[in-house]
Design an enzyme around this catalytic site. Structure first.
Site, PDB file in Angstrom:
ATOM      1  N   ASP A   1     -15.475   9.329   0.036  1.00 57.50           N
ATOM      2  CA  ASP A   1     -16.059   8.573   1.152  1.00 57.50           C
ATOM      3  C   ASP A   1     -16.660   9.506   2.216  1.00 57.50           C
ATOM      4  O   ASP A   1     -16.223  10.641   2.385  1.00 57.50           O
ATOM      5  CB  ASP A   1     -14.916   7.753   1.783  1.00 57.50           C
TER       6      ASP A   1
ATOM      7  N   LYS B   1     -16.266   7.008  -8.742  1.00 57.26           N
ATOM      8  CA  LYS B   1     -15.043   6.334  -8.282  1.00 57.26           C
ATOM      9  C   LYS B   1     -15.487   5.052  -7.601  1.00 57.26           C
ATOM     10  O   LYS B   1     -16.188   5.084  -6.589  1.00 57.26           O
ATOM     11  CB  LYS B   1     -14.300   7.250  -7.313  1.00 57.26           C
ATOM     12  N   TRP B   2     -15.098   3.909  -8.167  1.00 61.10           N
ATOM     13  CA  TRP B   2     -15.467   2.578  -7.649  1.00 61.10           C
ATOM     14  C   TRP B   2     -14.264   2.041  -6.889  1.00 61.10           C
ATOM     15  O   TRP B   2     -13.267   1.689  -7.499  1.00 61.10           O
ATOM     16  CB  TRP B   2     -15.850   1.665  -8.818  1.00 61.10           C
ATOM     17  N   ASP B   3     -14.397   1.984  -5.576  1.00 59.57           N
ATOM     18  CA  ASP B   3     -13.265   1.606  -4.726  1.00 59.57           C
ATOM     19  C   ASP B   3     -13.432   0.162  -4.236  1.00 59.57           C
ATOM     20  O   ASP B   3     -14.526  -0.403  -4.277  1.00 59.57           O
ATOM     21  CB  ASP B   3     -13.221   2.576  -3.530  1.00 59.57           C
ATOM     22  N   MET B   4     -12.366  -0.423  -3.759  1.00 58.48           N
ATOM     23  CA  MET B   4     -12.397  -1.766  -3.169  1.00 58.48           C
ATOM     24  C   MET B   4     -11.228  -1.833  -2.205  1.00 58.48           C
ATOM     25  O   MET B   4     -10.083  -2.013  -2.608  1.00 58.48           O
ATOM     26  CB  MET B   4     -12.270  -2.819  -4.274  1.00 58.48           C
ATOM     27  N   ASN B   5     -11.533  -1.635  -0.913  1.00 56.54           N
ATOM     28  CA  ASN B   5     -10.468  -1.358   0.047  1.00 56.54           C
ATOM     29  C   ASN B   5      -9.919  -2.543   0.806  1.00 56.54           C
ATOM     30  O   ASN B   5      -9.317  -2.361   1.869  1.00 56.54           O
ATOM     31  CB  ASN B   5     -10.958  -0.300   1.032  1.00 56.54           C
TER      32      ASN B   5
ATOM     33  N   ASP C   1      -2.613   5.615  -3.032  1.00 57.49           N
ATOM     34  CA  ASP C   1      -3.012   6.598  -2.022  1.00 57.49           C
ATOM     35  C   ASP C   1      -1.849   7.511  -1.650  1.00 57.49           C
ATOM     36  O   ASP C   1      -2.035   8.480  -0.922  1.00 57.49           O
ATOM     37  CB  ASP C   1      -3.532   5.889  -0.763  1.00 57.49           C
TER      38      ASP C   1
ATOM     39  N   ARG D   1      -9.999  -3.306   7.440  1.00 52.84           N
ATOM     40  CA  ARG D   1     -10.514  -1.926   7.483  1.00 52.84           C
ATOM     41  C   ARG D   1     -11.974  -1.941   7.976  1.00 52.84           C
ATOM     42  O   ARG D   1     -12.838  -1.247   7.461  1.00 52.84           O
ATOM     43  CB  ARG D   1     -10.430  -1.249   6.116  1.00 52.84           C
TER      44      ARG D   1
ATOM     45  N   TRP E   1       0.857  -1.183   0.000  1.00 54.69           N
ATOM     46  CA  TRP E   1       0.000   0.000   0.000  1.00 54.69           C
ATOM     47  C   TRP E   1       0.898   1.240   0.000  1.00 54.69           C
ATOM     48  O   TRP E   1       1.916   1.269   0.679  1.00 54.69           O
ATOM     49  CB  TRP E   1      -0.888   0.000   1.260  1.00 54.69           C
TER      50      TRP E   1
HETATM   51  C1  GLA Z   1      -9.230   4.351  -0.497  1.00 53.72           C
HETATM   52  C2  GLA Z   1      -8.948   5.195  -1.722  1.00 53.72           C
HETATM   53  C3  GLA Z   1      -8.875   6.658  -1.334  1.00 53.72           C
HETATM   54  C4  GLA Z   1     -10.165   7.072  -0.663  1.00 53.72           C
HETATM   55  C5  GLA Z   1     -10.443   6.175   0.530  1.00 53.72           C
HETATM   56  C6  GLA Z   1     -11.813   6.448   1.105  1.00 53.72           C
HETATM   57  O1  GLA Z   1      -8.140   4.351   0.367  1.00 53.72           O
HETATM   58  O2  GLA Z   1      -7.781   4.786  -2.348  1.00 53.72           O
HETATM   59  O3  GLA Z   1      -8.619   7.451  -2.460  1.00 53.72           O
HETATM   60  O4  GLA Z   1     -11.215   7.017  -1.587  1.00 53.72           O
HETATM   61  O5  GLA Z   1     -10.396   4.804   0.172  1.00 53.72           O
HETATM   62  O6  GLA Z   1     -12.096   5.632   2.185  1.00 53.72           O
END
Ligand code: GLA
Length: 719
Positions: free
Chosen positions: A356, A465-469, A537, A432, A187
């Protein structure tokens, strides 16, 4: 162009500068003959290794090797028969050449166009399997693609416990030594190139985390030990896939075998008679002109044949956006967002993205994922109300979602706990503070689809923005029996593709940006649906050099999400100059990621020339040829994007190279004279140079002081 000699059973796949040859031997074994510079004459079949035919499967370069009958390489293809044996004996059974490039149902793949062609080779195992090898030739870009379709043509079920997308055997006689380059990291430190000689045995990268993860990228390079940026033989291989994968290089006495495909661990797919399994696609480039040439071929192919056609016109402007994440994290209300949007407008941005924190109860990362309705404490008029006010400021509106995730503390989870991936009897791992929805299930995707369409239909959302954390764990689907749990990882990926496909079909003008905790799912599969992916990030100007440098080996800069952020940097605490931060952001999809309400009017005005620079040169930056001129060493780097004919270019530098040294520019035209306009905060600087001098000894870079100085210059030929 595909050369097919059906009688001799020899096939040549030609692009403008490369050829790939394969042939069936007398026994019907499909052998790999050649992959290298253009060669229109069929190479001879390799000599049988020695007199004992029983050893041949292990010694001959094979195109789709099968285990269990004399090939002792590390197995990848693994068909398990009803009697418990794992073996394959595939013999040539037919060939077909058709105009246009094949597509793969439900899977992303490079698209047809520009005179592409397809070769289909059928291999048969008389015990009851037929394998169709698909080869796509994209002649203009120098890319060859491959995939395989395995069909059960027998009378009993067969379970695939491994099924490569492609295997390429490099015979020792042709390529005595090879280096392997993989793109590894963490990361905030994604895709750092790692290069080493291929040693005897297996070296592999991959993922068992359900997504590629930050650790390795589904792309690798084999190259001659002396290959550099602009010279030497190299072969790049990308997997068009976003789940568990393996890229494996194995050196044996026979040579080096490169295999790519879905990771066999936890993969088991049972084919009933008549059923088929289609592998993800693999894409290959050979370059005799070094790693730079290889990258430029992939960049061309990704821009022309992979990203959604809606975004393929690289001359069309892309919005300059401000993303709210590093500006406010979870801490905002509507007034704060509107002030931020007004400041974004003052900075000449086009679009405001609400990251977010906007949905009900989401004041921290501990809650609410899965409940995609606005938190009216923060947004009294809901998302539509905010969007209207943002639009009234003269900005388009975009929003963040994480559709695959669910918080244990959410209405969705309370209503459907079995919708999260979980292994009954074991604690479900929260990463998370969140679980992963079982996207292999239709009803789960349908619920999310309904929520997403309600959001996107409520107001004019121009960007998503489609995220996957997180990665996947506790992988087990409540909807499948024990015998079919080996399908879940792949079905999950197919589910993600299904929803993104529906999304892009229903909202063709929606600009989709993929993201996964930064760049944990940065691959050719996701680029089929979205023309850009958030690269990391970490927005630190120096760290971004390495991340973007490593990313550029396969992916063009125009797909890399890059934003100008504040100092000290949120990830590293480092302070870099405006120019260095702008250099990192202007290379890709330019935007802002900072609280501009803290900036004075004069400071915001100082950003205008950079925004204008992006508007003036965006078409060149998106469509040009990328040059890694001085590799990042933690202290600085130099890179450039040049028009294909060398008539103009943007040169970027940051950090240590700005000590007055000269930087040779390989794309400079010897007969031309170039005007060089460098852009600094508070001014510009113009010089002129002969193209010959720019090629060598090179462009004089300024000597600049400060912690991380930066340099951005537009060069254009005047004659
Ligand atoms: C991830 C994304 C960030 C942001 C956060 C929000 O870390 O990479 O850019 O959108 O989630 O929780």
């Amino acid at each position: 162009m595909i050369h097919a000699d059906f009688t001799a059973r020899r096939f040549g796949l030609h692009t403008a500068h490369t050829s790939y040859w394969l042939a069936a031997d007398d026994a019907g074994r499909l052998l790999h003959l050649y992959y290298g510079p253009l060669c229109r004459t069929a190479p001879a079949l390799p000599p049988a290794p020695h007199n004992d035919p029983g050893c041949w499967p292990d010694r001959l370069p094979q195109e789709y090797p099968a285990p269990g009958l004399g090939d002792n390489h590390a197995p990848f293809f693994a068909p398990e028969w009803p009697d418990g044996t794992v073996a394959g004996d595939l013999r040539f059974a037919g060939a077909e050449v058709t105009p246009g490039k094949y597509a793969l149902p439900g899977l992303p793949a490079f698209r047809d166009g520009d005179g592409a062609e397809t070769l289909r080779l059928t291999l048969r195992d008389e015990a009851g399997l037929t394998v169709t090898l698909l080869y796509g030739v994209l002649p203009g870009c120098g890319v060859i693609t491959r995939a395989a379709i395995v069909e059960n043509t027998g009378r009993a079920p067969v379970t695939l416990r491994g099924v490569p997308s492609a295997v390429v055997d490099f015979a020792k006689a042709d390529v005595p030594a090879l280096d392997l380059i993989t793109f590894d990291g963490d990361w905030a430190a994604e895709r750092t190139p790692c290069r080493a000689a291929v040693r005897p045995g297996v070296q592999s990268v991959g993922s068992v985390g359900g997504i590629p993860t930050h650790a390795h990228n589904p792309f690798a390079v084999l190259c001659a030990p002396d290959a550099g940026e602009e010279h030497g033989a190299c072969w790049g291989a990308a997997l068009v896939y976003s789940g568990n994968y393996r890229i494996q290089a194995e050196r044996t006495v026979a040579g080096v075998r490169l295999s790519l495909g879905i990771e066999p661990f936890r993969f088991a797919w049972t084919l009933a008679p008549g059923e088929r399994f289609t592998t993800p696609e693999a894409a290959f480039v050979y370059s005799g002109a070094g790693l730079g040439g290889m990258s430029r071929a992939f960049h061309d192919a990704i821009r022309r044949h992979l990203i959604p056609p809606r975004w393929a016109d690289l001359a069309a402007p892309r919005p300059v956006l401000l993303n709210s994440w590093e500006a406010c994290y979870f801490d905002f209300d509507e007034a704060k967002l509107l002030a931020l949007a007004a400041a974004a407008k003052d900075a000449h941005a086009d679009l405001f993205v609400l990251d977010d924190g906007w949905f009900k109860g989401r004041d921290a990362d501990t809650t609410s994922l899965g409940d995609w309705v606005a938190d009216t404490r923060k947004l009294p008029g809901g998302v539509a109300g905010l969007c209207k006010k943002i639009n009234a400021l003269g900005l388009d509106f975009g929003i963040w979602v994480e559709p695959e995730a669910v918080s244990p503390d959410s209405e969705l989870y309370r209503a459907h706990p079995d919708w999260a991936l979980h292994i009954p009897g074991r604690e479900t791992l929260a990463i998370r503070n969140q679980y992963v929805l079982d996207f292999s299930r239709d009803e789960v995707r349908e619920n999310i689809w309904q929520q997403l369409t309600a959001l996107l239909d409520s107001c004019p959302v121009r960007y998503l923005k489609w995220d996957m954390n997180r990665s996947l764990a506790n992988v087990c689907s409540a909807a499948l029996p024990a015998a079919r749990q080996g399908e879940v990882y792949h079905r999950y990926v197919l589910g993600v593709y299904d929803l993104q496909q529906k999304l892009t079909a229903r909202y063709p003008d929606l600009l989709l940006e993929n993201c996964a905790g930064g760049g944990a799912r940065f691959d050719c599969g996701m680029l089929y649906y979205a023309p850009q992916i958030w690269a990391s990030d970490n927005t630190d100007a120096l760290d971004r050099q390495m991340i973007q440098y490593g990313t550029s080996f396969c992916y063009p800069p125009c797909v890399m999400g890059e934003h100008y952020s504040t100092v000290p940097n949120h990830c590293t605490g480092r302070t870099a100059s405006v120019e260095a931060r702008m250099a990192a952001a202007l290379t890709g999809t330019f935007g802002f990621e900072l609280d501009l309400t803290r900036y004075t009017a004069a400071e915001i005005e100082a950003l205008h020339p950079f925004v204008q620079f992006y508007r003036d040169h965006g078409a060149l930056l998106r469509s040009g040829s990328y040059y890694r001129l001085a590799a990042p060493d933690g202290k600085g780097a130099v890179w450039a994007i040049a028009a294909a004919d060398g008539s103009e270019a943007v040169v970027f530098a940051a950090g240590a190279p700005l000590d007055g040294r000269r930087q040779p520019l390989p794309f400079a035209r010897p007969g031309a004279r170039y005007a060089v306009q460098a852009l600094y905060t508070g001014g510009a600087d113009e010089t002129a140079h002969a193209g010959e001098a720019l090629a060598a000894p090179g462009l004089p870079l300024p000597a600049l002081r400060g912690e991380v100085p930066g340099y951005i210059a537009w060069l254009h030929a005047q004659g």
